[in-house]
Write an enzyme that holds these catalytic residues in place. Structure first.
Site, PDB file in Angstrom:
ATOM      1  N   HIS A   1      -1.858  23.459  -1.452  1.00 24.33           N
ATOM      2  CA  HIS A   1      -2.754  22.584  -0.694  1.00 24.33           C
ATOM      3  C   HIS A   1      -4.202  23.008  -0.914  1.00 24.33           C
ATOM      4  CE1 HIS A   1       1.117  22.331   1.415  1.00 24.33           C
ATOM      5  NE2 HIS A   1       0.741  21.122   1.792  1.00 24.33           N
TER       6      HIS A   1
ATOM      7  N   LYS B   1       5.208  20.488  -4.707  1.00 23.55           N
ATOM      8  CA  LYS B   1       4.314  19.595  -3.964  1.00 23.55           C
ATOM      9  C   LYS B   1       2.876  20.033  -4.210  1.00 23.55           C
ATOM     10  CE  LYS B   1       2.831  18.395   0.732  1.00 23.55           C
ATOM     11  NZ  LYS B   1       2.925  18.789   2.162  1.00 23.55           N
TER      12      LYS B   1
ATOM     13  N   LYS C   1     -16.858  -8.609  -5.526  1.00 21.40           N
ATOM     14  CA  LYS C   1     -16.532  -9.931  -6.061  1.00 21.40           C
ATOM     15  C   LYS C   1     -17.536 -10.427  -7.104  1.00 21.40           C
ATOM     16  CE  LYS C   1     -13.796 -11.418  -2.116  1.00 21.40           C
ATOM     17  NZ  LYS C   1     -13.479 -12.499  -1.170  1.00 21.40           N
TER      18      LYS C   1
ATOM     19  N   ASP D   1     -10.434 -17.818  -3.585  1.00 20.03           N
ATOM     20  CA  ASP D   1     -11.159 -18.072  -2.331  1.00 20.03           C
ATOM     21  C   ASP D   1     -11.682 -19.508  -2.302  1.00 20.03           C
ATOM     22  OD1 ASP D   1     -10.910 -15.542  -1.224  1.00 20.03           O
ATOM     23  OD2 ASP D   1     -12.799 -14.806  -2.061  1.00 20.03           O
TER      24      ASP D   1
END
Length: 502
Positions: A113, A138, A284, A321
């Site tokens: 970690h 992990k 966008k 859209d």
């Protein structure tokens, strides 16, 4: 098949046991018991007397993000006791695993970690874990960028042992679903919404119902929704429900991409082979220069909310859209069945709040249909620029409440979850009974603006209808098949609660 591991941790033994039982009832395949959360010395025989699910036994140190503040030798003694009692998995940090021997049938998760950053030497980290007799490796590290998250996820490819890859933080949220594609035996999820154990950790209900995590495998095709912020997006829930209802092995996951980060996103995640993306704020318009092909609506409007990517990485842009918004508005305003009849918005006075991608799409659509459009925006120069491009007028943001309009359309994020008490217009703005008020926000469905408008006799249109329409168009682009709209509606209803018109 990958499974979901629900992480639970409580201060009292009785609460821990009850929450474990509740997680099992909720469908957890595996439960991680965070023993470090207990306020008293753990009584393992009591805790493990009734095992409601297979379990991962963990005592996380403070340095690794846990709550254990006791003696390290005591912690190791408890880990050895758990192994002797035959827990299914035990989590051993990579600097400790060599000191605790394998015993019985307990499987060893050797973990690393880093709560601060993504290490530069990830391959060496995995190599060290591989040397500590793991059954599972992990690696969980904080991602500072999409590139970091990509490097962490990629560790699962061709790994010597099954590897759980977790890029912590919002930038790495997608790794918690996609690690199943690269061999992770399970992914971690929160169970109690009030107890978050790691940044970016989804809830059990999200991984199970929104991503259908247990159905993701090496052959699953990947789609995304990209934006910033993106945690509020309901696109994964509705698209994944639609994919699976038609038996399609596809998954759509959220990618938090900061403004200016699109080029890096496509570059850093090219190895995944993403097939397409829904695009939201603030990308966008910025996406358009990165497209190799685009439909006419994108050219005309200058905004793109959907991109399809072929096997060679060629990107084609679409604007769903535009079509969805026009269909939604015309339907509520009484569109004629006669295809040659004029649009019901013709000659209507329309006030648009905002000057971003959605506002651009709607403004162009309304202007083409003969509406008289006025655009206002906090940044008035943006409103003026968009108005010039559309061929309509702009006005001062401060005057927005005094502008008389037949139709008001909110294209700003004001009122979006979690700021649900905000409104872009004060009550005094809704001066005319019968005004059509359209809020493109869909989360929540009934925004404060719509509540105020409805109280004053206005006709209201929520963002849900537009959202479903544009999502159905996206689904067709992604799959070539008609969208199962009712499946999408049911998924949206599950996320938002009962829809207003049902």
């Amino acid at each position: 098949m990958a499974v979901i591991c629900a992480t639970i941790g409580r201060g009292r033994h009785s609460s821990l046991i009850e929450e474990w039982k509740a997680a099992a009832t909720a469908g957890a395949d595996l439960v991680e018991l965070r023993i470090d959360c207990l306020r008293r010395e753990p009584d393992l025989k009591r805790i493990l007397k009734d095992r409601f699910t297979p379990l991962v036994f963990t005592i996380r140190r403070g340095a690794d993000g846990g709550m254990w503040r006791g003696d390290e030798e005591k912690r190791r003694a408890i880990l050895r006791e758990a192994i002797a009692l035959g827990v299914d998995y035990v989590d051993l940090e990579d600097d400790v695993a060599g000191e605790i021997r394998r015993f019985g049938k307990t499987k060893r998760i050797v973990s690393h970690h880093n709560l601060k950053k993504t290490p530069d030497d990830l391959d060496e980290v995995v190599a060290r874990c591989n040397e500590k007799d793991p059954d599972v490796v992990k690696v969980a590290a904080m991602a500072g960028s999409i590139a970091d998250a990509s490097r962490i996820l990629k560790l699962g490819q061709g790994s010597k042992f099954p590897t759980i890859t977790i890029a912590m933080g919002e930038l790495g949220r997608f790794t918690r679903a996609l690690n199943a594609k690269y061999g992770a035996p399970f992914s971690y999820a929160g169970f109690n919404p009030e107890r978050v154990f790691a940044a970016g950790m989804p809830l059990l209900s999200e991984l199970k119902k929104d991503y259908l995590y247990d159905q993701i495998d090496a052959d699953t095709e990947v789609y995304g929704v990209i934006g910033d912020p993106i945690g509020h997006s309901l696109s994964p829930a509705i698209h994944n429900a639609a994919f699976r209802s038609l038996g399609l092995n596809k998954v759509l996951v959220p990618f938090q991409v900061p403004k200016g980060g699109l080029e890096g996103f496509f570059r850093d995640l090219a190895w995944i082979g993403i097939k397409g993306c829904s695009v939201t704020i603030p990308h966008k318009e910025d996406l358009i220069p990165l497209l190799q092909h685009k439909e006419n609506a994108v050219e005309r409007v200058g905004s793109c909310n959907t991109v399809a990517i072929d096997a060679e990485g060629v990107r084609t842009g679409y604007n769903t859209d535009y079509r969805a918004a026009m269909d939604s508005l015309e339907a509520v305003m009484g569109r004629s069945d006669d295809p040659d009849a004029p649009s019901p918005v013709i000659d209507k006075q329309v006030l648009i709040l905002g000057a971003g991608g959605v506002a651009r799409s709607i403004a162009f659509g309304l202007a083409r249909r003969g509406a008289a459009v006025t655009i206002v925006n906090r940044h008035e120069e943006r409103a003026a620029q968009l108005a010039e491009e559309v061929g309509c007028r702009s006005a001062n943001w401060g005057a927005r409440a005094t502008i008389l309009a037949d139709v008001i359309v909110n294209c700003t994020p004001v009122g979006m979850h979690p700021n649900v008490d905000d409104t872009p217009l004060p009550p005094a703005a809704f001066q005319r009974s019968g005004t059509v008020v359209f809020d493109t926000i869909y989360h929540p469905e009934n925004t404060m603006m719509l509540k105020l408008a409805r109280e004053r006799g206005c006709t209201t249109l929520t963002g849900v209808d537009m959202f479903l329409r544009q999502a159905a168009l996206q689904f067709k682009i992604y799959t070539g098949q008609d969208a199962p709209v009712e499946v999408m509606r049911a998924a949206l209803k599950r996320k938002l609660g009962p829809l207003k018109d049902e």
